[in-house]
Design a protein around this motif. Structure first.
Motif, PDB file in Angstrom:
ATOM      1  N   ASP A 136     -39.406  35.739  24.044  1.00  0.00           N
ATOM      2  CA  ASP A 136     -39.257  37.145  24.383  1.00  0.00           C
ATOM      3  C   ASP A 136     -39.010  37.361  25.868  1.00  0.00           C
ATOM      4  OD1 ASP A 136     -39.399  39.619  22.752  1.00  0.00           O
ATOM      5  OD2 ASP A 136     -40.730  40.262  24.360  1.00  0.00           O
ATOM      6  N   MET A 137     -38.241  38.416  26.160  1.00  0.00           N
ATOM      7  CA  MET A 137     -37.962  38.829  27.530  1.00  0.00           C
ATOM      8  C   MET A 137     -38.131  40.339  27.604  1.00  0.00           C
ATOM      9  SD  MET A 137     -34.338  38.772  29.641  1.00  0.00           S
ATOM     10  CE  MET A 137     -34.165  36.995  29.805  1.00  0.00           C
ATOM     11  N   TYR A 138     -39.210  40.792  28.245  1.00  0.00           N
ATOM     12  CA  TYR A 138     -39.399  42.230  28.394  1.00  0.00           C
ATOM     13  C   TYR A 138     -40.515  42.499  29.393  1.00  0.00           C
ATOM     14  CZ  TYR A 138     -38.266  46.945  26.950  1.00  0.00           C
ATOM     15  OH  TYR A 138     -37.808  48.231  26.948  1.00  0.00           O
ATOM     16  N   PHE A 139     -40.650  43.782  29.727  1.00  0.00           N
ATOM     17  CA  PHE A 139     -41.704  44.203  30.634  1.00  0.00           C
ATOM     18  C   PHE A 139     -43.057  44.135  29.920  1.00  0.00           C
ATOM     19  CE2 PHE A 139     -37.767  46.597  31.492  1.00  0.00           C
ATOM     20  CZ  PHE A 139     -37.465  46.065  32.734  1.00  0.00           C
ATOM     21  N   TYR A 140     -44.126  44.024  30.699  1.00  0.00           N
ATOM     22  CA  TYR A 140     -45.498  43.907  30.185  1.00  0.00           C
ATOM     23  C   TYR A 140     -45.620  42.749  29.186  1.00  0.00           C
ATOM     24  CZ  TYR A 140     -45.773  48.594  32.205  1.00  0.00           C
ATOM     25  OH  TYR A 140     -45.718  49.666  33.053  1.00  0.00           O
ATOM     26  N   PRO A 141     -45.169  41.547  29.573  1.00  0.00           N
ATOM     27  CA  PRO A 141     -45.238  40.422  28.640  1.00  0.00           C
ATOM     28  C   PRO A 141     -46.659  40.067  28.239  1.00  0.00           C
ATOM     29  CG  PRO A 141     -44.713  39.656  30.859  1.00  0.00           C
ATOM     30  CD  PRO A 141     -44.601  41.153  30.882  1.00  0.00           C
ATOM     31  N   GLU A 142     -47.633  40.434  29.072  1.00  0.00           N
ATOM     32  CA  GLU A 142     -49.019  40.170  28.688  1.00  0.00           C
ATOM     33  C   GLU A 142     -49.403  40.966  27.447  1.00  0.00           C
ATOM     34  OE1 GLU A 142     -49.043  43.611  31.599  1.00  0.00           O
ATOM     35  OE2 GLU A 142     -48.005  41.670  31.439  1.00  0.00           O
ATOM     36  N   VAL A 143     -48.810  42.143  27.249  1.00  0.00           N
ATOM     37  CA  VAL A 143     -49.070  42.940  26.049  1.00  0.00           C
ATOM     38  C   VAL A 143     -48.391  42.299  24.839  1.00  0.00           C
ATOM     39  CG1 VAL A 143     -48.808  45.200  24.972  1.00  0.00           C
ATOM     40  CG2 VAL A 143     -49.306  45.036  27.416  1.00  0.00           C
ATOM     41  N   THR A 144     -47.141  41.890  25.010  1.00  0.00           N
ATOM     42  CA  THR A 144     -46.435  41.189  23.934  1.00  0.00           C
ATOM     43  C   THR A 144     -47.202  39.941  23.515  1.00  0.00           C
ATOM     44  OG1 THR A 144     -44.274  42.022  24.610  1.00  0.00           O
ATOM     45  CG2 THR A 144     -44.292  39.974  23.357  1.00  0.00           C
ATOM     46  N   ALA A 145     -47.708  39.190  24.489  1.00  0.00           N
ATOM     47  CA  ALA A 145     -48.473  37.980  24.184  1.00  0.00           C
ATOM     48  C   ALA A 145     -49.711  38.315  23.363  1.00  0.00           C
ATOM     49  CB  ALA A 145     -48.866  37.277  25.478  1.00  0.00           C
ATOM     50  N   ARG A 146     -50.428  39.339  23.764  1.00  0.00           N
ATOM     51  CA  ARG A 146     -51.657  39.720  23.050  1.00  0.00           C
ATOM     52  C   ARG A 146     -51.359  40.164  21.627  1.00  0.00           C
ATOM     53  NH1 ARG A 146     -53.449  44.679  22.311  1.00  0.00           N
ATOM     54  NH2 ARG A 146     -52.299  45.562  24.086  1.00  0.00           N
ATOM     55  N   VAL A 147     -50.342  41.004  21.452  1.00  0.00           N
ATOM     56  CA  VAL A 147     -50.016  41.515  20.125  1.00  0.00           C
ATOM     57  C   VAL A 147     -49.530  40.392  19.210  1.00  0.00           C
ATOM     58  CG1 VAL A 147     -48.446  43.018  18.855  1.00  0.00           C
ATOM     59  CG2 VAL A 147     -49.568  43.847  20.930  1.00  0.00           C
ATOM     60  N   ALA A 148     -48.695  39.508  19.729  1.00  0.00           N
ATOM     61  CA  ALA A 148     -48.210  38.384  18.926  1.00  0.00           C
ATOM     62  C   ALA A 148     -49.364  37.496  18.480  1.00  0.00           C
ATOM     63  CB  ALA A 148     -47.186  37.578  19.713  1.00  0.00           C
ATOM     64  N   ALA A 149     -50.277  37.209  19.395  1.00  0.00           N
ATOM     65  CA  ALA A 149     -51.426  36.368  19.048  1.00  0.00           C
ATOM     66  C   ALA A 149     -52.290  37.040  17.988  1.00  0.00           C
ATOM     67  CB  ALA A 149     -52.243  36.069  20.301  1.00  0.00           C
ATOM     68  N   GLU A 150     -52.484  38.345  18.104  1.00  0.00           N
ATOM     69  CA  GLU A 150     -53.260  39.075  17.098  1.00  0.00           C
ATOM     70  C   GLU A 150     -52.580  39.027  15.728  1.00  0.00           C
ATOM     71  OE1 GLU A 150     -55.188  42.401  20.174  1.00  0.00           O
ATOM     72  OE2 GLU A 150     -53.535  42.947  18.838  1.00  0.00           O
ATOM     73  N   ALA A 151     -51.249  39.005  15.722  1.00  0.00           N
ATOM     74  CA  ALA A 151     -50.499  38.923  14.464  1.00  0.00           C
ATOM     75  C   ALA A 151     -50.421  37.496  13.934  1.00  0.00           C
ATOM     76  CB  ALA A 151     -49.093  39.476  14.652  1.00  0.00           C
TER      77      ALA A 151
END
Length: 441
Positions: free
Chosen positions: A127-142
Motif C-alpha cells: 500500500d501507498m497512502y497517507f497515515y500508513p500507520e492507520v492502514t497497518a493497524r486496520v489490516a492487522a485487525e482484519a
C-alpha cells in the motif's frame, strides 16, 4: 503427525517450480504454517488434525498478492471517471484528498478495501497512502498482510508538511511494526515528479540501512517522460539509476514507457516491476511490455492500483486482463500463459515485496496463506485445465475460504474479521459527505 488443520480439495495449484497441478491432495496446517502437502490418501492415514475441512469441487491456491494499492481510495471509487491521469489527479483526486483525508477516512477506506480484497482471495497488499500507520493497524485487525508504505512527497498535506516530516513519520511506523507478523514497512516515495533528488537520495540510504523495499510510480505515462527530460535532462529511470536506486529493493509501478536498454537495465539490477493493466487501460497510460520484461528475466508482479482508478481491487480479474492484454501487445497468443499470470499474482508479488521465503506458494514450511475457489459451477465446465480455468473464467465471488497465517478470515464466502454491514454503512456515510453539491446517485 498431529496438526491443527487439514484441508482436502479436488485440486491444488501450489505455484511450484514445475507449475504443478495436484489432484486430490491435502494441506496440513499447524501454528500458522504449512506442515505438509501430500496426497489425500496419505493425509488420511498420516495426519491427525483437530479440524478437517472438506472442499469438493474446489481448487486451493496461494493467497493472492496485490503488489500495488492505495487502499483508502476505495472511498473515492467512481468520483472522477473517464479523465486523463493528470486532470484526474490535479483537478479532482488531490483536491478531494486535501479536504477529506484524515485518520477516520483512512481507517474506513482501508476496511472497505480489506473486505473487498479478502473476499477476492487477496491475503497481502502493498500500500501507498497517507497515515500508513492507520492502514497497518486496520489490516492487522482484519488478519491481512500489508506492506505499509512510508509515503514521501515534496508538497504539504494534512499528514505532513515537509519531506523530512514524511520521513520522520515513516521511521516511527517502521519502529512500531518492525517485528510484526503481518505488517512490514516499505518506503513509498510517490513518483519522480512528486519527489525531488534530496529526499529520494535519503530514501535510498534509509532503505539500504533498514533493508526494506522502495515502492514508487515510475514511467507511468508519456507526459512523465517528457517532463523528466525537460526538468532533469534524463528519463526517470536513468535519474533513479544515477542515485543508486535500482536493485532488488526497487518496486517500480506501471512501467508503460520502456525502451529496450531500460528493460535490460531492470533485469541486470534485479529491479521489480508491478503491472497494473486495468488502471493503465482506464487512464490510457499506455501498455506495459510484460512479455518482453519476463523474457528478459525481470520479475513482474501484479497490482490493481487504487479503486479510484480501476475501479475495483479484484486481482483475479486483473490476472485475466494481464494475460489477455499481454497477448495483444506482444502479438502472440502464447505470451503470458495462465501459469505465468497466476505466478505474477502470487509468487512474483511475494518476491517483489521481499516475502517469497514466507508466502507466494503452497510449500511445506511457508506461512499458511491459502485460498479456496469453487470451480463446480456451470461456468467452469467442462474442466480440462485447472490453471487456465482459474485465470480465464474464475471470478472473485467463487472464493469460498481464505486463511492467512493459518487463521481463517473468510468462511463460506463470509468475512470473519470484519463487520461487513458496518463497513458498507461507513462507506455510504462518506459518499454523502464527499458527493459534490447538487449531484445525486
Amino acid at each position: 503427525m498431529q496438526t491443527e488443520l487439514l484441508i482436502h480439495a479436488n485440486w491444488m495449484l501450489p505455484v511450484d517450480s514445475r507449475d504443478s497441478t495436484l489432484e486430490h491432495h491435502s494441506i496440513a496446517v499447524d501454528r500458522g504454517r504449512i506442515a505438509a502437502v501430500l496426497p489425500r490418501a496419505e493425509a488420511e492415514t498420516q495426519i491427525q488434525a483437530a479440524q478437517t475441512v472438506e472442499l469438493p469441487g474446489h481448487v486451493l491456491i496461494p493467497g493472492l498478492v496485490n503488489a500495488h494499492t492505495h487502499s483508502p481510495m476505495t472511498l473515492l471509487r467512481g468520483l472522477a471517471d473517464d479523465l486523463p491521469l493528470m486532470t484526474w489527479l490535479h483537478e479532482h483526486i488531490w483536491p478531494a484528498e486535501g479536504r477529506w483525508v484524515d485518520t477516520e477516512f483512512v481507517a474506513d477506506g482501508t476496511r472497505l478495501a480489506a473486505l473487498e480484497m479478502l473476499r477476492g482471495g487477496v491475503t497481502c497488499f502493498n500500500d501507498m497512502y497517507f497515515y500508513p500507520e492507520v492502514t497497518a493497524r486496520v489490516a492487522a485487525e482484519a488478519g491481512m498482510r500489508v506492506l505499509a508504505g512510508m509515503i514521501v512527497v515534496d508538497f504539504p498535506t494534512r499528514y505532513a508538511e515537509t519531506a523530512d516530516e514524511y520521513l520522520h513519520r515513516g521511521l516511527e511506523l517502521h519502529d512500531q511494526y518492525r517485528e510484526h507478523t503481518l505488517v512490514r514497512p516499505a518506503f513509498a516515495p510517490h513518483s519522480p515528479y512528486a519527489v525531488s533528488d534530496a529526499p529520494l537520495e535519503r530514501v535510498r540510504t534509509l532503505a539500504d540501512e533498514l533493508e526494506v523495499p522502495i515502492h514508487i510510480h515510475l514511467h507511468e505515462t508519456r507526459d512523465e517522460i517528457q517532463q523528466s527530460l525537460r526538468d532533469h535532462g534524463q528519463r526517470p529511470l536513468a535519474r533513479l539509476d544515477r542515485m543508486g536506486m535500482l536493485g532488488p529493493q526497487l518496486v517500480a509501478i506501471h512501467m508503460t514507457q520502456l525502451e529496450d536498454a531500460e528493460i535490460e537495465r531492470l533485469a541486470s539490477t534485479g529491479s521489480h516491476v508491478v503491472h497494473c493493466p486495468e488502471s493503465n487501460l482506464k487512464l490510457a497510460s499506455g501498455f506495459c511490455p510484460v512479455a518482453r520484461l519476463l523474457e528478459a528475466g525481470v520479475n513482474v508482479a501484479l497490482g490493481t492500483d487504487g479503486a479510484a482508478s480501476n475501479n475495483d481491487l479484484d486481482l483475479l480479474a486483473e490476472m485475466r486482463t494481464a494475460a489477455l492484454l499481454a497477448k495483444g501487445v506482444a502479438g502472440s497468443a502464447s505470451a503470458v500463459p495462465a501459469t505465468a499470470a497466476l505466478r505474477m499474482a502470487t509468487l512474483n508479488g511475494a518476491r517483489a515485496l521481499g516475502l517469497d521465503d514466507e508466502i507466494g506458494s503452497l510449500e511445506q514450511g511457508k506461512a499458511a496463506d491459502i485460498v479456496a475457489l469453487d470451480l463446480g459451477s456451470h461456468s467452469h465446465q467442462p474442466l480440462y485445465n485447472v490453471c487456465s480455468q482459474l485465470v480465464y473464467t474464475a471470478a472473485s465471488h467463487r472464493v469460498s475460504q481464505v486463511w492467512v497465517h493459518g487463521r481463517q478470515v473468510i468462511r463460506d464466502s463470509h468475512p470473519l474479521t470484519l463487520d461487513e454491514p458496518g463497513v458498507i454503512a461507513a462507506a455510504r456515510d462518506w459518499q454523502q459527505r464527499i458527493r459534490p453539491a447538487g449531484e445525486s446517485g
